[in-house]
Structures are given as C-alpha cells and as structure tokens.
Design an enzyme around this catalytic site. Structure first.
Site, short mmCIF file in Angstrom:
data_model
loop_
_atom_site.label_atom_id
_atom_site.label_comp_id
_atom_site.label_asym_id
_atom_site.label_seq_id
_atom_site.Cartn_x
_atom_site.Cartn_y
_atom_site.Cartn_z
CE1 TYR A 254 -4.21 -1.64 0.60
CE2 TYR A 254 -4.56 0.72 0.75
CZ TYR A 254 -5.05 -0.55 0.56
OH TYR A 254 -6.38 -0.73 0.35
CE LYS B 289 0.62 -17.49 1.88
NZ LYS B 289 -0.40 -18.53 2.01
CG ASP C 57 -3.42 -18.98 3.47
OD1 ASP C 57 -2.82 -18.58 4.48
OD2 ASP C 57 -2.95 -19.84 2.71
CG ASP D 6 -7.85 -2.70 2.12
OD1 ASP D 6 -8.62 -1.86 2.59
OD2 ASP D 6 -7.82 -3.01 0.92
#
Ligand code: NAD
Length: 372
Positions: free
Chosen positions: A138, A205, A238, A262
């Site tokens: 971002y 992640k 995930d 987000d």
C-alpha cells in the site's frame, strides 16, 4: 483510546471542539451530514472546519488533497472524514492513502461488533482490527510496465536475486520495516491492555514472504513478551480468513500489515452486518481521523439510500477519543436501539424486505429521537 486525553491537547474554543469535517464524495456528504446531526444532538458542542478533497476540488486547487486541509487537521488534531473515490488503474493516487501518509496516521483501528437485531448468521462478535497504515504494498512504490524505471528495477532484481522477471511486468514493492512493525504491534497490545482485551492475534504470510512478513512476525513475537498477561498467537492470512468465517468468536484484537488489514476489515465487517455498520479511525500519536471502513459507493450518490451508521459509529469513537465517554456510550446505545427496534433501517439491514427500508436521513432522525 489514545493517550491525548487532556483538554489542552485539543483545539477547544468556548467549550466546543474544533473538528475538521471532510464530506468526501459519492455517498460521503450524506453520511457525514447524518453523523454531524447525531453528534450535535448529543449536546456536545463542535466547530466544524470544512475541508474539501477529491476530484472536484482538484479542478480548482490543482491537487485532490489541498495543503489547507492538512493544515486544518494538524491544527485541530481531530477530523471526521467521509469516503473519497480513487480512480481505478489510472488518474490521481488515493487521497486516503496520501492523507494517512502525510499525517503519519500509522494505525487504522477498525472495531467489528455484533449488535442485536443485525441480520447476520454470526452473533457475539467483538473483534478489533489494528492495521498498519504506512507501508506494505500500500505504500504506493510502483513501477509501470514498459518504463525505463521498471526496466532498471527488473535488471537490478535479476542481478541481485538471480530470479527472472518478465520484461512486460509492472512492479509493486512491499517494504516491511522493523520500526513500523514494532510500533503497530505495540499499539495493538497497548490497546488490548487499556481496553481489557484478552488476546492479540498477529496475521501474516511469513511462510512465503520470509523477509517481510517473517520480520513482522518475529517483531510481533518479541513485543508480545512484554505483555505476559495478554495471550498472543499468530495465523497465516489464508487460514485466518477461513477461521474468521468458521469461528469468529475466537478472535479479539487482530494486528496485521496494511494489505491484509484492508481485506480482513471488509471480511469482518461482513460478519457483523456489512459495511453499513463498520466504523474506523486512523491514528498517529497526536492526530485522529475518524472514518467508516466503506468507500464512496458512487452508484448510490445522492439517493438517500445508504446506511450512515458506520459513519455514526466512527463518531462514537471520536467522542470517546476527545474524552466525551458518557456521550459516546449514549450515542452508541441510541444507534443500537434503532437497530434492535428494526423499524428505521436502510436496505442493507433489511434483506428480503427492501421495500420497508428507510433512507439515510430517516436513520439520522430515528437516532436523534432515541437520544432525546
Ligand atoms: P464501497 O465500500 O464504496 O462500496 C461497496 C458496496 O458496499 C456498495 O456498492 C454498497 O453495496 C455497499 N456499501 C458501502 N457503503 C455502504 C453504506 N454506508 N450503506 C450501505 N451499503 C454500503 O467500495 P468500492 O465500490 O470498492 O469503492 C468505491 C470507491 O470508494 C472507490 O473509488 C474506492 O477507492 C473508494 N474507497 C474509499 C475509501 C475511503 O475513503 N476511506 C475506502 C474504501 C474505498
């Protein structure tokens, strides 16, 4: 909520709070106006310093984020902001991201809470997402396909990593720093401590992105050691999405990087009734900008249709922030009671009975009625 609670920390004149009010565009002006009305109905006095941003002001000011608006927020230290449209794929960069970066609003705090009466298969959810606002994909460090800059970056990466990148690639860079990871995780733990929360979950992640997400996770684990009475755990993003849908009640405070934050914010908003009831705040150590999680929903502009409650609940956060805790509770109760009564609700909270839905204005009237 933050540590600036002393009266001299705010721009107050004759016992009214000076707040920068940014109507935004799309549905922004309607939901901010509804929110201004309910805030004033609490009896707390405000002086609104109106600031225009976005495509319309760009025509005269030459920029979608005029310096005068930034100055107003710096002066008042508190702002209430409606959503602002970002052109997709081309055009000017996001005003929302630029505002957060210019004012170093490093935390995006988004509570997702179940209110009785909301149509949702999920009950008793009370999650707060703490999202890092300054870096990650971002940050806006990007190189357009086919430019000499993109070619240089591709060449350097190939040379340094030995990995091949196709020459017709666009590149977005994901910086994750130790400094900003530590600052956001500390914020999450401090928030948990001050608000009697039991657990912080770091989302990442790190199994794949070892040097960016791996660093974030390592710092989170380190910071957690200073808060032995708050439980700490981590989840791969995930897996987190699946667990949030299967057993959301397990989660309390979630701390994560910018992009995952987000996405998870909208996911969690969906668990508690949708974007119409998902408030938020962008915070630095000194400045707070309150805004709903939702965007400008352009197709509903001017239709008196959308739910102003997300913006009103952001107003509740603002009242608490300036030290008007009693009025914050009163306003939240008034909103909750309109939801529980089920009569004056917008289309999003009336699935299957949209013909009985009311408009933005009528929701504001109903909340004001409850306050009186
Ligand atoms: P959006 O949040 O504007 O709307 C998605 C859908 O959610 C809408 O079509 C509508 O069905 C529903 N919705 C949103 N707000 C609602 C409300 N208050 N009441 C009832 N239903 C509501 O997302 P989008 O369509 O992806 O984005 C539109 C624009 O907003 C884009 O330009 C985007 O960049 C911008 N945006 C701005 C902000 C911000 O200002 N902070 C945040 C997100 C998106």
């Amino acid at each position: 909520m933050r540590n600036i609670r002393r009266i001299e920390d705010f721009n107050i004149d004759m016992m009214s709070y000076k707040v920068t009010l940014i109507p935004g565009d799309g549905i922004g002006p309607e939901v901010t106006e509804a929110t201004r009305r309910v805030l004033e109905a609490t009896g707390v006095k405000f002086q609104w310093d109106i600031g225009y941003v976005g495509a319309e002001i760009m025509k005269t000011a030459g920029t979608p984020l005029p310096e005068t608006v930034l100055q107003s927020i710096r002066r008042n230290k508190v702002a209430l902001k409606g959503p602002v449209t970002t052109p997709v794929g081309s055009g000017f960069r996001s005003v929302n991201v630029a505002l957060r970066q210019s004012l170093e609003l490093y935390t995006c705090m988004r509570p997702c809470k179940s209110y009785p009466g909301i149509p949702s298969p999920f009950k008793n959810i009370d999650i707060v997402i703490v999202r890092e606002n300054m870096e990650d994909l971002y940050a806006g460090i990007e190189f357009q396909k086919g430019t000499p800059e993109a070619a240089k970056i591709i060449e350097a990466i190939t040379e340094l990593s030995g990995k091949k990148i196709l020459p017709d690639s666009g590149i977005s860079i994901k910086p994750i720093s130790e400094t900003r990871s530590r600052r956001i995780v500390k914020f999450a733990f401090e928030f948990a401590r001050k608000n009697g929360r039991r657990k912080v979950t770091a989302v990442h992640k790190a199994n794949i992105m070892k040097f960016s997400d791996g660093l974030f996770l390592a710092i989170a684990r380190e910071v957690a050691k200073d808060y032995s009475n708050i439980e700490f755990e981590d989840r791969i993003v995930d897996n987190m999405c699946m667990q949030l849908v299967q057993k959301p009640q397990l989660f309390d405070v979630i701390v994560t990087e910018n992009l995952y934050g987000d996405i998870l914010s909208d996911l969690c908003a969906g668990l508690v009734g949708g974007l119409g009831v998902a408030p938020g705040a962008n915070l630095s150590d000194e400045i707070a900008v309150f805004e709903a999680t939702h965007g400008s929903a352009p197709k509903y502009t001017g239709l008196n249709k959308v739910n102003p409650m997300a913006m009103m609940l952001s107003g509740v956060l603002m009242l608490r922030h300036v030290g008007e805790a009693e009025q914050a509770v009163r306003l939240e109760k008034a909103i909750a009671s309109v939801i529980a009564e089920g009569k004056y609700l917008t289309y999003d909270l009336k699935p299957g009975a949209a013909e009985k839905a009311v408009g933005t204005l009528q929701v504001a009237d109903a909340v004001i009625e409850k306050l009186s």
